[in-house]
Design a protein around this motif. Structure first.
Motif, PDB file in Angstrom:
ATOM      1  N   ASP A   1      -0.430  -6.796   2.548  1.00 10.07           N
ATOM      2  CA  ASP A   1      -1.502  -6.143   1.801  1.00 10.07           C
ATOM      3  C   ASP A   1      -2.756  -7.030   1.755  1.00 10.07           C
ATOM      4  O   ASP A   1      -2.647  -8.253   1.652  1.00 10.07           O
ATOM      5  CB  ASP A   1      -1.005  -5.887   0.369  1.00 10.07           C
ATOM      6  CG  ASP A   1      -1.866  -4.870  -0.336  1.00 10.07           C
ATOM      7  OD1 ASP A   1      -1.643  -3.672  -0.093  1.00 10.07           O
ATOM      8  OD2 ASP A   1      -2.764  -5.281  -1.098  1.00 10.07           O
TER       9      ASP A   1
ATOM     10  N   SER B   1      10.209   1.801   5.393  1.00  7.46           N
ATOM     11  CA  SER B   1       9.669   2.833   4.496  1.00  7.46           C
ATOM     12  C   SER B   1       8.144   2.784   4.523  1.00  7.46           C
ATOM     13  O   SER B   1       7.544   1.701   4.527  1.00  7.46           O
ATOM     14  CB  SER B   1      10.142   2.596   3.065  1.00  7.46           C
ATOM     15  OG  SER B   1      11.527   2.712   3.004  1.00  7.46           O
ATOM     16  N   LYS B   2       7.537   3.971   4.520  1.00  7.37           N
ATOM     17  CA  LYS B   2       6.067   4.058   4.627  1.00  7.37           C
ATOM     18  C   LYS B   2       5.509   4.779   3.401  1.00  7.37           C
ATOM     19  O   LYS B   2       6.235   5.454   2.675  1.00  7.37           O
ATOM     20  CB  LYS B   2       5.673   4.869   5.875  1.00  7.37           C
ATOM     21  CG  LYS B   2       6.211   4.329   7.191  1.00  7.37           C
ATOM     22  CD  LYS B   2       5.275   3.320   7.760  1.00  7.37           C
ATOM     23  CE  LYS B   2       5.655   2.760   9.102  1.00  7.37           C
ATOM     24  NZ  LYS B   2       6.921   3.011   9.689  1.00  7.37           N
ATOM     25  N   ARG B   3       4.216   4.638   3.207  1.00 10.25           N
ATOM     26  CA  ARG B   3       3.529   5.448   2.194  1.00 10.25           C
ATOM     27  C   ARG B   3       2.176   5.846   2.777  1.00 10.25           C
ATOM     28  O   ARG B   3       1.724   5.262   3.778  1.00 10.25           O
ATOM     29  CB  ARG B   3       3.342   4.666   0.897  1.00 10.25           C
ATOM     30  CG  ARG B   3       2.456   3.471   1.076  1.00 10.25           C
ATOM     31  CD  ARG B   3       1.987   2.915  -0.224  1.00 10.25           C
ATOM     32  NE  ARG B   3       0.801   2.106   0.043  1.00 10.25           N
ATOM     33  CZ  ARG B   3       0.003   1.650  -0.869  1.00 10.25           C
ATOM     34  NH1 ARG B   3       0.219   1.927  -2.126  1.00 10.25           N
ATOM     35  NH2 ARG B   3      -1.034   0.913  -0.553  1.00 10.25           N
ATOM     36  N   ARG B   4       1.554   6.822   2.160  1.00 12.00           N
ATOM     37  CA  ARG B   4       0.246   7.256   2.645  1.00 12.00           C
ATOM     38  C   ARG B   4      -0.827   6.539   1.837  1.00 12.00           C
ATOM     39  O   ARG B   4      -0.787   6.514   0.616  1.00 12.00           O
ATOM     40  CB  ARG B   4       0.130   8.781   2.476  1.00 12.00           C
ATOM     41  CG  ARG B   4      -0.883   9.393   3.419  1.00 12.00           C
ATOM     42  CD  ARG B   4      -0.742  10.904   3.472  1.00 12.00           C
ATOM     43  NE  ARG B   4       0.381  11.352   4.293  1.00 12.00           N
ATOM     44  CZ  ARG B   4       0.407  11.341   5.623  1.00 12.00           C
ATOM     45  NH1 ARG B   4      -0.621  10.892   6.304  1.00 12.00           N
ATOM     46  NH2 ARG B   4       1.458  11.785   6.284  1.00 12.00           N
ATOM     47  N   SER B   5      -1.768   5.917   2.540  1.00 11.41           N
ATOM     48  CA  SER B   5      -2.831   5.185   1.829  1.00 11.41           C
ATOM     49  C   SER B   5      -3.853   6.175   1.269  1.00 11.41           C
ATOM     50  O   SER B   5      -3.803   7.366   1.568  1.00 11.41           O
ATOM     51  CB  SER B   5      -3.536   4.227   2.785  1.00 11.41           C
ATOM     52  OG  SER B   5      -4.331   4.980   3.670  1.00 11.41           O
TER      53      SER B   5
ATOM     54  N   GLN C   1      -0.836   6.279   7.314  1.00  8.47           N
ATOM     55  CA  GLN C   1       0.548   5.855   7.041  1.00  8.47           C
ATOM     56  C   GLN C   1       0.569   4.326   7.054  1.00  8.47           C
ATOM     57  O   GLN C   1       0.077   3.716   8.006  1.00  8.47           O
ATOM     58  CB  GLN C   1       1.465   6.338   8.175  1.00  8.47           C
ATOM     59  CG  GLN C   1       1.897   7.762   8.091  1.00  8.47           C
ATOM     60  CD  GLN C   1       3.122   7.932   7.194  1.00  8.47           C
ATOM     61  OE1 GLN C   1       3.840   6.995   6.936  1.00  8.47           O
ATOM     62  NE2 GLN C   1       3.333   9.135   6.717  1.00  8.47           N
TER      63      GLN C   1
ATOM     64  N   HIS D   1       5.296   0.655   3.070  1.00  9.35           N
ATOM     65  CA  HIS D   1       5.464   0.645   1.617  1.00  9.35           C
ATOM     66  C   HIS D   1       5.973  -0.734   1.216  1.00  9.35           C
ATOM     67  O   HIS D   1       6.920  -1.256   1.801  1.00  9.35           O
ATOM     68  CB  HIS D   1       6.460   1.724   1.188  1.00  9.35           C
ATOM     69  CG  HIS D   1       6.643   1.768  -0.294  1.00  9.35           C
ATOM     70  ND1 HIS D   1       7.658   1.113  -0.935  1.00  9.35           N
ATOM     71  CD2 HIS D   1       5.893   2.353  -1.262  1.00  9.35           C
ATOM     72  CE1 HIS D   1       7.543   1.305  -2.236  1.00  9.35           C
ATOM     73  NE2 HIS D   1       6.474   2.060  -2.465  1.00  9.35           N
TER      74      HIS D   1
ATOM     75  N   THR E   1       7.386  -3.398  -1.825  1.00  4.18           N
ATOM     76  CA  THR E   1       7.876  -3.523  -3.199  1.00  4.18           C
ATOM     77  C   THR E   1       7.661  -4.966  -3.646  1.00  4.18           C
ATOM     78  O   THR E   1       7.320  -5.845  -2.842  1.00  4.18           O
ATOM     79  CB  THR E   1       9.379  -3.187  -3.323  1.00  4.18           C
ATOM     80  OG1 THR E   1      10.101  -4.052  -2.459  1.00  4.18           O
ATOM     81  CG2 THR E   1       9.655  -1.762  -2.962  1.00  4.18           C
TER      82      THR E   1
ATOM     83  N   ARG F   1       2.973  -7.519  -4.264  1.00  2.00           N
ATOM     84  CA  ARG F   1       3.856  -6.601  -3.528  1.00  2.00           C
ATOM     85  C   ARG F   1       3.861  -7.050  -2.076  1.00  2.00           C
ATOM     86  O   ARG F   1       2.846  -6.947  -1.381  1.00  2.00           O
ATOM     87  CB  ARG F   1       3.307  -5.176  -3.613  1.00  2.00           C
ATOM     88  CG  ARG F   1       3.550  -4.524  -4.929  1.00  2.00           C
ATOM     89  CD  ARG F   1       3.155  -3.061  -4.900  1.00  2.00           C
ATOM     90  NE  ARG F   1       3.694  -2.401  -6.070  1.00  2.00           N
ATOM     91  CZ  ARG F   1       4.834  -1.716  -6.091  1.00  2.00           C
ATOM     92  NH1 ARG F   1       5.529  -1.558  -4.989  1.00  2.00           N
ATOM     93  NH2 ARG F   1       5.263  -1.173  -7.198  1.00  2.00           N
TER      94      ARG F   1
END
Ligand SMILES: Cc1cc2nc3c(=O)[nH]c(=O)nc-3n(C[C@H](O)[C@H](O)[C@H](O)COP(=O)(O)OP(=O)(O)OC[C@H]3O[C@@H](n4cnc5c(N)ncnc54)[C@H](O)[C@@H]3O)c2cc1C
Length: 530
Positions: free
Chosen positions: A56, A103-107, A112, A115, A117, A125
């Motif tokens: 990040d 695992s992915k997330r949408r920004s 994409q 993700h 944690t 994170r």
């Protein structure tokens, strides 16, 4: 010389460390991997949380380094931490390129992205994961690539001992191996031998580790003449299911995060008496509290109770834990679950440099077997898989470079079985397995003391003698090979713990509850001085 039995590189172990190395070496080399059961059965497969890496924009290498060093209780090697942490992103990209689906997330912009944690000790994170089955995703992807490669594989083959030159400087020329399918022993020669045999959780009665984690690499390296460090720093996970058939079902710490309560068999809640944060105290403090209550009350286990939460909530948030417990007849949503802390991770191991090189020529050690100085006195969550990957990559480069220069095979000896017979007393082996693990659990576990360590020393010395006698008289079997290694590892842990007359990181002793500047260095054991 039978060319079939000679390799440029022989890798012992098929976890994240071993397979990453195998897939990173040049195709021109003749390489083989040994696995003592099936290729997938190892600690890597069971890893849940993930791999730490600075991904990040709001995070930084400096912050990851600082968190790791702080957790390590003053014993991390800063240059090692920097080296490994800097390569986090690269390692994740490499795994993705091998087919690991994180695992992915949408920004916010709709892209994409990974993700991330956050886990204990991390200030940001930065834990990349594949739901709560990260190890399985990694192992499956690596195995699938491996099967398409030209690397040789020996499953159900257990390495017994390294074959080393007697002349100085010592050199490793290969390994004696037992083929478990026919109980035949043979010698396999290699220009380079790599120990990627994982940890040694099985030295304790309770462990989150799979059965293969018997410290074979550490014990073989020690017998061959390698230096070993920091064996007293064993990380215990506070909550594993207690059930005779559940060998290593780990119950995630998030259960306590969501309100899970620790109770004694009489129902009394106890964690708050040990730490102001109660059940939410750091992992080591919770494990110490449980261990103290178990020893005080003579209990086999305590309970984790989250039955006040609804069945829907539990099934939604903890499907793995719910289903895992149900398999053994416990319903998380309606009853307290018996739990014990369990040996989880070994910070110590075979001393290596940042290329995985040991003090024996042509012998490397990577992954949990090695000790690079990343973890110091305590491991920060999710740093271990990262270390496996980075050291596998750096050792691959070093090995390729070394083999590029002139190197030849050396003739190796055959295994001599002329003086041994079939054992008719297998009960001795199973009894000693059990006794060893109980002694280590009761006297060299989470909370130690000088008198407990002395008691353990006396018993382990006796076991060592008995096992050595058995080993010298009877034909080799897998259980005996592992028992011999476990007793060696136990011996090294006791030596290291006895030396450290202070409490630091994962080593806590009632006689010296504070840390002491005098011990602000690694516990280094050298077989030459033993
Ligand atoms: C339940 C659990 C959860 C974890 N969660 C995480 C996590 O979320 N993040 C993280 O970073 N770390 C986690 N860890 C730690 C991490 O999984 C291990 O440190 C790491 O997987 C070790 O990888 P390795 O390749 O060194 O060894 P392993 O994956 O254990 O592989 C060892 C291999 O060596 C072979 N072997 C051993 N001895 C011999 C022998 N004598 N002859 C032949 N073969 C042999 C075995 O068959 C096996 O293939 C977890 C560990 C456990 C047990």
């Amino acid at each position: 010389m039978n060319n079939e039995e000679y390799y440029d590189v022989l890798i012992i172990g098929s976890g994240a460390a071993g397979l990453t190395l195998a897939l990173s070496l040049p195709d021109s080399l003749k390489v083989a991997v040994l696995s003592k059961t099936t290729i997938e059965e190892n600690a890597t497969f069971y890893a849940q949380g993930g791999i730490s890496a600075v991904i990040d924009d709001s995070d930084s290498i400096a912050a990851h380094v600082e968190d790791t060093v702080r957790t390590g209780g003053g014993l991390c090697k800063p240059e090692t931490v920097q080296f490994i942490v800097e390569r986090g992103r690269e390692s994740i990209d490499w795994l993705s390129s091998k087919g690991v689906s994180f695992s992915k997330r949408r920004s916010k912009s709709g892209r994409q992205e990974l993700h991330l944690t956050q886990e204990g000790g991390h200030s940001a994170r930065r834990v990349v994961h594949a739901a709560d089955k990260t190890g399985e995703a990694i192992e499956n992807a690596l195995v699938s690539r491996f099967r398409k490669s030209s690397v040789g594989l020996f499953e159900n083959h257990i390495a017994i001992d390294l074959i080393c030159s007697h002349s100085l400087p010592k050199r490793c020329d290969g390994v004696f191996v037992l083929d478990k399918s026919n109980n035949q022993i043979r010698s396999i020669g290699a220009k380079i031998t790599v120990l990627a045999t994982g940890g040694a959780g099985k030295v304790y009665l309770y462990t989150s580790n799979p059965d293969v984690s018997t410290g074979d690499g550490i014990a073989m390296a020690w017998r061959a003449g390698c230096r070993v460090a920091n064996m007293e720093f064993v990380q215990f996970h506070p909550t594993c299911l207690y059930h005779p058939d559940a060998k290593s079902l780990l119950l995630t710490e998030a259960l306590r995060g969501e309100g899970g309560i620790l109770r004694l068999p009489n129902g009394r809640r106890f964690a708050e008496g040990y730490h102001p944060m109660g059940e939410l105290a750091p992992r080591d403090a919770v494990a110490q509290a449980i261990d103290t209550e178990m020893k005080k009350g003579g209990y086999d286990h305590v309970y984790l109770d989250i039955s006040h939460k609804s069945e829907d909530f539990i099934k939604k948030h903890f499907p793995n834990a719910y289903e895992g417990c149900l398999r053994f007849g416990f319903d998380l949503s309606s009853q307290p679950i018996p739990i014990v802390p369990a040996a989880h991770y070994f910070c110590g191991g075979v001393v290596t440099d940042l290329k995985g090189r040991t003090n024996i020529e042509n012998l490397y050690s990577i992954g949990e077997t090695g000790c690079t100085g990343l973890h110091g006195a305590n491991r920060m969550a999710s740093n271990s898989l990262l270390e496996c990957l980075v050291l596998a990559e750096s050792s691959a480069a070093a090995i390729a470079d070394k083999l590029d220069k002139k190197s030849t095979f050396v003739k190796i000896p055959d295994w001599d079985e002329s003086l041994v017979v079939d054992s008719e007393e297998e009960v001795v082996v199973s009894h000693n397995w059990d006794e060893l693990r109980r002694v280590m659990w009761n006297y060299v576990g989470i909370v130690r003391s000088s008198s407990r360590l002395q008691k353990a020393r006396r018993r382990i010395d006796l076991l060592k003698l008995e096992i050595a006698e058995f080993y010298g008289s009877y034909k080799m079997k897998s259980d005996l090979i592992e028992l011999r290694n476990l007793v060696q590892v136990a011996d090294l842990i006791i030596k290291s713990a006895t030396h450290r007359k202070e409490s630091r990181g994962l080593h806590y002793t009632l006689d010296y509850p504070e840390s002491n500047q005098k011990y602000n260095e690694d516990t280094l054991l050298d077989p030459q001085e033993d």
